[in-house]
Design a protein around this motif. Structure first.
Motif, PDB file in Angstrom:
ATOM      1  N   ALA A  92      -4.034 -12.488  -1.193  1.00 53.78           N
ATOM      2  CA  ALA A  92      -4.154 -11.286  -0.373  1.00 53.78           C
ATOM      3  C   ALA A  92      -5.217 -11.512   0.684  1.00 53.78           C
ATOM      4  CB  ALA A  92      -4.517 -10.072  -1.233  1.00 53.78           C
ATOM      5  N   SER A  93      -5.120 -10.753   1.752  1.00 60.85           N
ATOM      6  CA  SER A  93      -6.148 -10.825   2.787  1.00 60.85           C
ATOM      7  C   SER A  93      -6.517  -9.415   3.210  1.00 60.85           C
ATOM      8  CB  SER A  93      -5.667 -11.633   3.997  1.00 60.85           C
ATOM      9  OG  SER A  93      -4.675 -10.929   4.728  1.00 60.85           O
ATOM     10  N   LYS A  94      -7.710  -9.312   3.803  1.00 64.64           N
ATOM     11  CA  LYS A  94      -8.230  -7.998   4.186  1.00 64.64           C
ATOM     12  C   LYS A  94      -9.177  -8.176   5.361  1.00 64.64           C
ATOM     13  CE  LYS A  94     -11.558  -5.614   1.863  1.00 64.64           C
ATOM     14  NZ  LYS A  94     -12.276  -4.894   2.910  1.00 64.64           N
ATOM     15  N   GLU A  95      -9.214  -7.170   6.209  1.00 68.33           N
ATOM     16  CA  GLU A  95     -10.165  -7.229   7.304  1.00 68.33           C
ATOM     17  C   GLU A  95     -11.557  -6.904   6.778  1.00 68.33           C
ATOM     18  OE1 GLU A  95      -8.833  -4.334  10.089  1.00 68.33           O
ATOM     19  OE2 GLU A  95      -9.373  -2.631   8.843  1.00 68.33           O
ATOM     20  N   VAL A  96     -12.546  -7.167   7.591  1.00 61.56           N
ATOM     21  CA  VAL A  96     -13.933  -6.914   7.197  1.00 61.56           C
ATOM     22  C   VAL A  96     -14.174  -5.417   7.028  1.00 61.56           C
ATOM     23  CG1 VAL A  96     -16.329  -7.071   7.980  1.00 61.56           C
ATOM     24  CG2 VAL A  96     -14.782  -8.975   8.350  1.00 61.56           C
ATOM     25  N   GLY A  97     -15.018  -5.062   6.076  1.00 65.41           N
ATOM     26  CA  GLY A  97     -15.412  -3.678   5.926  1.00 65.41           C
ATOM     27  C   GLY A  97     -14.748  -3.013   4.738  1.00 65.41           C
ATOM     28  N   SER A  98     -15.101  -1.769   4.520  1.00 61.64           N
ATOM     29  CA  SER A  98     -14.652  -1.086   3.322  1.00 61.64           C
ATOM     30  C   SER A  98     -13.291  -0.433   3.478  1.00 61.64           C
ATOM     31  CB  SER A  98     -15.666  -0.007   2.949  1.00 61.64           C
ATOM     32  OG  SER A  98     -15.694   0.986   3.974  1.00 61.64           O
ATOM     33  N   ARG A  99     -12.835  -0.261   4.702  1.00 58.93           N
ATOM     34  CA  ARG A  99     -11.656   0.577   4.885  1.00 58.93           C
ATOM     35  C   ARG A  99     -10.337  -0.181   4.858  1.00 58.93           C
ATOM     36  NH1 ARG A  99     -12.715   5.891   7.930  1.00 58.93           N
ATOM     37  NH2 ARG A  99     -14.736   6.383   7.040  1.00 58.93           N
ATOM     38  N   LEU A 150       0.826  -1.192   0.000  1.00 58.50           N
ATOM     39  CA  LEU A 150       0.000   0.000   0.000  1.00 58.50           C
ATOM     40  C   LEU A 150       0.869   1.255   0.000  1.00 58.50           C
ATOM     41  CD1 LEU A 150      -2.970   0.978   0.239  1.00 58.50           C
ATOM     42  CD2 LEU A 150      -2.516   1.241   2.688  1.00 58.50           C
ATOM     43  N   LEU A 151       0.516   2.186  -0.873  1.00 57.74           N
ATOM     44  CA  LEU A 151       1.207   3.470  -0.972  1.00 57.74           C
ATOM     45  C   LEU A 151       0.422   4.541  -0.216  1.00 57.74           C
ATOM     46  CD1 LEU A 151       3.794   4.331  -2.441  1.00 57.74           C
ATOM     47  CD2 LEU A 151       2.402   4.877  -4.429  1.00 57.74           C
ATOM     48  N   LEU A 152      -0.871   4.581  -0.480  1.00 58.18           N
ATOM     49  CA  LEU A 152      -1.754   5.505   0.224  1.00 58.18           C
ATOM     50  C   LEU A 152      -3.200   5.110  -0.001  1.00 58.18           C
ATOM     51  CD1 LEU A 152      -2.867   7.347  -2.293  1.00 58.18           C
ATOM     52  CD2 LEU A 152      -0.735   8.573  -1.973  1.00 58.18           C
ATOM     53  N   LYS A 153      -4.085   5.717   0.791  1.00 59.94           N
ATOM     54  CA  LYS A 153      -5.506   5.379   0.680  1.00 59.94           C
ATOM     55  C   LYS A 153      -6.365   6.589   1.033  1.00 59.94           C
ATOM     56  CE  LYS A 153      -5.198   3.376   5.314  1.00 59.94           C
ATOM     57  NZ  LYS A 153      -5.222   2.114   6.087  1.00 59.94           N
ATOM     58  N   PHE A 201      -0.426   0.513  -9.057  1.00 58.10           N
ATOM     59  CA  PHE A 201      -1.794   0.069  -9.281  1.00 58.10           C
ATOM     60  C   PHE A 201      -2.761   0.919  -8.485  1.00 58.10           C
ATOM     61  CE2 PHE A 201      -1.133  -3.883 -11.562  1.00 58.10           C
ATOM     62  CZ  PHE A 201       0.154  -4.245 -11.215  1.00 58.10           C
ATOM     63  N   CYS A 202      -3.794   1.377  -9.163  1.00 58.01           N
ATOM     64  CA  CYS A 202      -4.895   2.058  -8.504  1.00 58.01           C
ATOM     65  C   CYS A 202      -5.967   1.017  -8.193  1.00 58.01           C
ATOM     66  CB  CYS A 202      -5.442   3.123  -9.453  1.00 58.01           C
ATOM     67  SG  CYS A 202      -6.801   4.092  -8.802  1.00 58.01           S
ATOM     68  N   ALA A 203      -6.665   1.182  -7.081  1.00 60.49           N
ATOM     69  CA  ALA A 203      -7.718   0.229  -6.720  1.00 60.49           C
ATOM     70  C   ALA A 203      -8.882   0.966  -6.084  1.00 60.49           C
ATOM     71  CB  ALA A 203      -7.186  -0.837  -5.760  1.00 60.49           C
ATOM     72  N   VAL A 204     -10.059   0.420  -6.298  1.00 59.61           N
ATOM     73  CA  VAL A 204     -11.282   1.005  -5.772  1.00 59.61           C
ATOM     74  C   VAL A 204     -12.056  -0.058  -5.015  1.00 59.61           C
ATOM     75  CG1 VAL A 204     -13.505   1.993  -6.417  1.00 59.61           C
ATOM     76  CG2 VAL A 204     -11.453   2.681  -7.629  1.00 59.61           C
ATOM     77  N   ASN A 205     -12.561   0.309  -3.851  1.00 56.40           N
ATOM     78  CA  ASN A 205     -13.418  -0.589  -3.077  1.00 56.40           C
ATOM     79  C   ASN A 205     -14.818   0.008  -3.056  1.00 56.40           C
ATOM     80  OD1 ASN A 205     -13.983  -2.836  -1.556  1.00 56.40           O
ATOM     81  ND2 ASN A 205     -13.297  -1.969   0.363  1.00 56.40           N
TER      82      ASN A 205
END
Lengths: 115, 113
Positions: free
Chosen positions: B92-99, A46-49, A90-94
């Motif tokens: 890859a893994s991620k915690e729950v939620g959008s952040r 991760l670079l930034l968010k 890489f750019c990413a969107v959630n």
């Protein structure tokens, strides 16, 4: 369908030049935005968010990105690049749709910095 | 913490052979993902899981199967490998939620001849 576009596939710069990498997304709802970097032979980091608040986000190693909601953009910038910034970005969107979070990556921009 | 680890790091398979890639995370994350990375195509999602015992298809699921029997592990299987599956595979893994950001493993370089 939701998508993320990175229009610059390859960028070559000399050291000390300024950098701006474009990222546009297509989604009308609330988004969380990310930039990741992949150094040669390594995994993504991760670079930034951006989640909310100040649309100008500062990340590691002097990188920053600006969220412009009206343009659906989240461009990455650095005032003065170094040889060590050579990497793929890489750019990413959630997004959140129909009860599901969906994470979408752009196709990446390969940056080469000449010493 | 080791973060996200992947086994093996490299593998060469012959067409038609099978194999399983193992991903393990020690961050107690609910979400786990398998991607493949090919030149010029960025990261493409193969399968993902939103919790133990659950799996779902991503963008390019054909030819792959997955299992999430334990929360910390996410397995990717190739039942009958094809040259088109030559790629670098990232978990890859991620915690729950959008952040949450996604935390990536070091990758597995697979060549199918």
């Amino acid at each position: 369908a939701q998508s993320v576009s990175q229009h610059n596939h390859h960028v070559i710069l000399s050291e000390a030049a300024s950098l701006e990498l474009g990222c546009n997304y297509s989604y009308g709802g609330t988004v969380n935005l990310f930039w990741y970097v992949q150094y040669p032979g390594q995994h993504l980091q991760l670079l930034l968010k951006y989640f909310s608040g100040d649309p100008l986000v500062k990340g590691i190693k002097g990188f920053e990105a600006e969220f412009i909601k009206s343009k659906f953009s989240f461009n990455l910038r650095k005032p003065s690049v170094q040889w060590s910034d050579t990497a793929e970005y890489f750019c990413a969107v959630n997004t959140y749709t129909s009860g599901t979070y969906k994470y979408i990556f752009g196709t990446g921009t390969r940056l080469k910095v000449l010493a | 913490n080791a973060g996200v680890t992947q086994t093996p790091k490299f593998r060469v398979l012959k067409t038609g052979q099978s194999m399983t890639l193992l991903c393990a995370q020690d961050m107690n994350h609910e979400y786990m993902y398998w991607y493949r990375q090919d030149p010029g195509m960025g990261l493409r999602l193969i399968h993902y899981s939103v919790g133990e015992g659950t799996t779902a298809k991503g963008e390019v699921p054909d030819g792959y199967n997955v299992s999430r029997l334990k929360k910390q592990n996410f397995l990717l299987g190739l039942e009958s490998a094809a040259p088109s599956q030559t790629s670098v595979y990232f978990c890859a893994s991620k915690e729950v939620g959008s952040r949450g950001e996604q935390y990536f493993g070091p990758g597995t370089r697979l060549t199918v001849t």
